[in-house]
Scaffold this motif. Sequence first.
Motif, PDB file in Angstrom:
ATOM      1  N   UNK A   1       0.832  -1.211   0.000  1.00 13.36           N
ATOM      2  CA  UNK A   1       0.000   0.000   0.000  1.00 13.36           C
ATOM      3  C   UNK A   1       0.863   1.255   0.000  1.00 13.36           C
ATOM      4  N   UNK A   2       1.969   1.208   0.741  1.00 12.90           N
ATOM      5  CA  UNK A   2       2.896   2.351   0.737  1.00 12.90           C
ATOM      6  C   UNK A   2       3.517   2.512  -0.647  1.00 12.90           C
ATOM      7  N   UNK A   3       3.827   1.390  -1.280  1.00  9.35           N
ATOM      8  CA  UNK A   3       4.410   1.445  -2.628  1.00  9.35           C
ATOM      9  C   UNK A   3       3.405   2.021  -3.623  1.00  9.35           C
ATOM     10  N   UNK A   4       2.153   1.603  -3.511  1.00 11.75           N
ATOM     11  CA  UNK A   4       1.116   2.146  -4.377  1.00 11.75           C
ATOM     12  C   UNK A   4       0.980   3.653  -4.170  1.00 11.75           C
ATOM     13  N   UNK A   5       0.949   4.085  -2.921  1.00 13.75           N
ATOM     14  CA  UNK A   5       0.827   5.518  -2.621  1.00 13.75           C
ATOM     15  C   UNK A   5       1.991   6.299  -3.218  1.00 13.75           C
ATOM     16  N   UNK A   6       3.185   5.744  -3.091  1.00 15.92           N
ATOM     17  CA  UNK A   6       4.375   6.407  -3.631  1.00 15.92           C
ATOM     18  C   UNK A   6       4.301   6.516  -5.153  1.00 15.92           C
ATOM     19  N   UNK A   7       3.830   5.475  -5.810  1.00 13.98           N
ATOM     20  CA  UNK A   7       3.809   5.450  -7.271  1.00 13.98           C
ATOM     21  C   UNK A   7       2.697   6.287  -7.883  1.00 13.98           C
ATOM     22  N   UNK A   8       1.789   6.772  -7.078  1.00 12.70           N
ATOM     23  CA  UNK A   8       0.708   7.594  -7.614  1.00 12.70           C
ATOM     24  C   UNK A   8       1.225   8.907  -8.214  1.00 12.70           C
ATOM     25  N   UNK A   9       2.428   9.306  -7.854  1.00 10.43           N
ATOM     26  CA  UNK A   9       3.025  10.510  -8.439  1.00 10.43           C
ATOM     27  C   UNK A   9       3.121  10.422  -9.949  1.00 10.43           C
ATOM     28  N   UNK A  10       3.336   9.220 -10.446  1.00 13.07           N
ATOM     29  CA  UNK A  10       3.404   9.033 -11.888  1.00 13.07           C
ATOM     30  C   UNK A  10       2.063   9.333 -12.546  1.00 13.07           C
ATOM     31  N   UNK A  11       0.986   9.037 -11.841  1.00 13.43           N
ATOM     32  CA  UNK A  11      -0.345   9.340 -12.361  1.00 13.43           C
ATOM     33  C   UNK A  11      -0.541  10.849 -12.485  1.00 13.43           C
ATOM     34  N   UNK A  12      -0.041  11.590 -11.503  1.00 15.36           N
ATOM     35  CA  UNK A  12      -0.124  13.054 -11.574  1.00 15.36           C
ATOM     36  C   UNK A  12       0.615  13.579 -12.795  1.00 15.36           C
ATOM     37  N   UNK A  13       1.758  12.986 -13.079  1.00 15.16           N
ATOM     38  CA  UNK A  13       2.549  13.431 -14.230  1.00 15.16           C
ATOM     39  C   UNK A  13       1.802  13.151 -15.526  1.00 15.16           C
ATOM     40  N   UNK A  14       1.232  11.964 -15.631  1.00 16.90           N
ATOM     41  CA  UNK A  14       0.535  11.575 -16.860  1.00 16.90           C
ATOM     42  C   UNK A  14      -0.748  12.371 -17.054  1.00 16.90           C
ATOM     43  N   UNK A  15      -1.554  12.474 -15.997  1.00 16.01           N
ATOM     44  CA  UNK A  15      -2.854  13.124 -16.108  1.00 16.01           C
ATOM     45  C   UNK A  15      -2.729  14.644 -16.012  1.00 16.01           C
ATOM     46  N   UNK A  16      -1.822  15.097 -15.193  1.00 15.57           N
ATOM     47  CA  UNK A  16      -1.624  16.527 -15.040  1.00 15.57           C
ATOM     48  C   UNK A  16      -2.242  17.070 -13.767  1.00 15.57           C
ATOM     49  N   UNK A  17      -2.342  18.353 -13.719  1.00 14.30           N
ATOM     50  CA  UNK A  17      -2.792  19.083 -12.522  1.00 14.30           C
ATOM     51  C   UNK A  17      -4.160  18.634 -12.010  1.00 14.30           C
ATOM     52  N   UNK A  18      -5.049  18.286 -12.901  1.00 14.88           N
ATOM     53  CA  UNK A  18      -6.402  17.925 -12.453  1.00 14.88           C
ATOM     54  C   UNK A  18      -6.424  16.631 -11.640  1.00 14.88           C
ATOM     55  N   UNK A  19      -5.359  15.839 -11.713  1.00 20.09           N
ATOM     56  CA  UNK A  19      -5.292  14.607 -10.928  1.00 20.09           C
ATOM     57  C   UNK A  19      -4.791  14.849  -9.512  1.00 20.09           C
ATOM     58  N   UNK A  20      -4.162  15.986  -9.275  1.00 17.14           N
ATOM     59  CA  UNK A  20      -3.510  16.231  -7.983  1.00 17.14           C
ATOM     60  C   UNK A  20      -4.442  16.064  -6.776  1.00 17.14           C
ATOM     61  N   UNK A  21      -5.636  16.662  -6.744  1.00 13.41           N
ATOM     62  CA  UNK A  21      -6.500  16.482  -5.563  1.00 13.41           C
ATOM     63  C   UNK A  21      -6.910  15.027  -5.344  1.00 13.41           C
ATOM     64  N   UNK A  22      -7.225  14.322  -6.421  1.00  8.85           N
ATOM     65  CA  UNK A  22      -7.625  12.915  -6.289  1.00  8.85           C
ATOM     66  C   UNK A  22      -6.458  12.076  -5.792  1.00  8.85           C
ATOM     67  N   UNK A  23      -5.276  12.313  -6.327  1.00  8.67           N
ATOM     68  CA  UNK A  23      -4.099  11.561  -5.902  1.00  8.67           C
ATOM     69  C   UNK A  23      -3.810  11.824  -4.424  1.00  8.67           C
TER      70      UNK A  23
END
Length: 122
Positions: free
Chosen positions: A11-33
């Motif tokens: 779960x910690x690894x998943x949380x850490x890797x969510x940063x890549x989702x922010x990069x791919x999706x962009x600013x609009x993903x930041x609050x959800x991430x």
Amino acid sequence: MPLINPADDPFAKLAQNLGELEIVVGERARPAVAEVREKLREAIACRERGDMPAAIMAIRTAMERLAALASVLDPQEGAMMRFIAERFTQALGTGDKGDAKTVVDVMRRKAGDTSDDDKKDW
């Protein structure tokens, strides 16, 4: 709560890797991430306290939030994420650790982590 090494906790690894989702999706993903990360941290804390029902609820909430974000970007992806969230919740609720681990591996891959979790003790 003690610091957890992401390499030792899926779960910690998943949380850490969510940063890549922010990069791919962009600013609009930041609050959800941020919400998903917080819920995963909450799940880890609950698990550490031995409160598995609360941990399962926090994980499910995190996954539902991730599914909602995916639905905005790609409705089919969102539907798949909702299915994964339900399967994971059912697996944990019935104590099927093998299925839960499989679902966590799918979630990690969706978050951009291509490695396998070799830990067998959860």
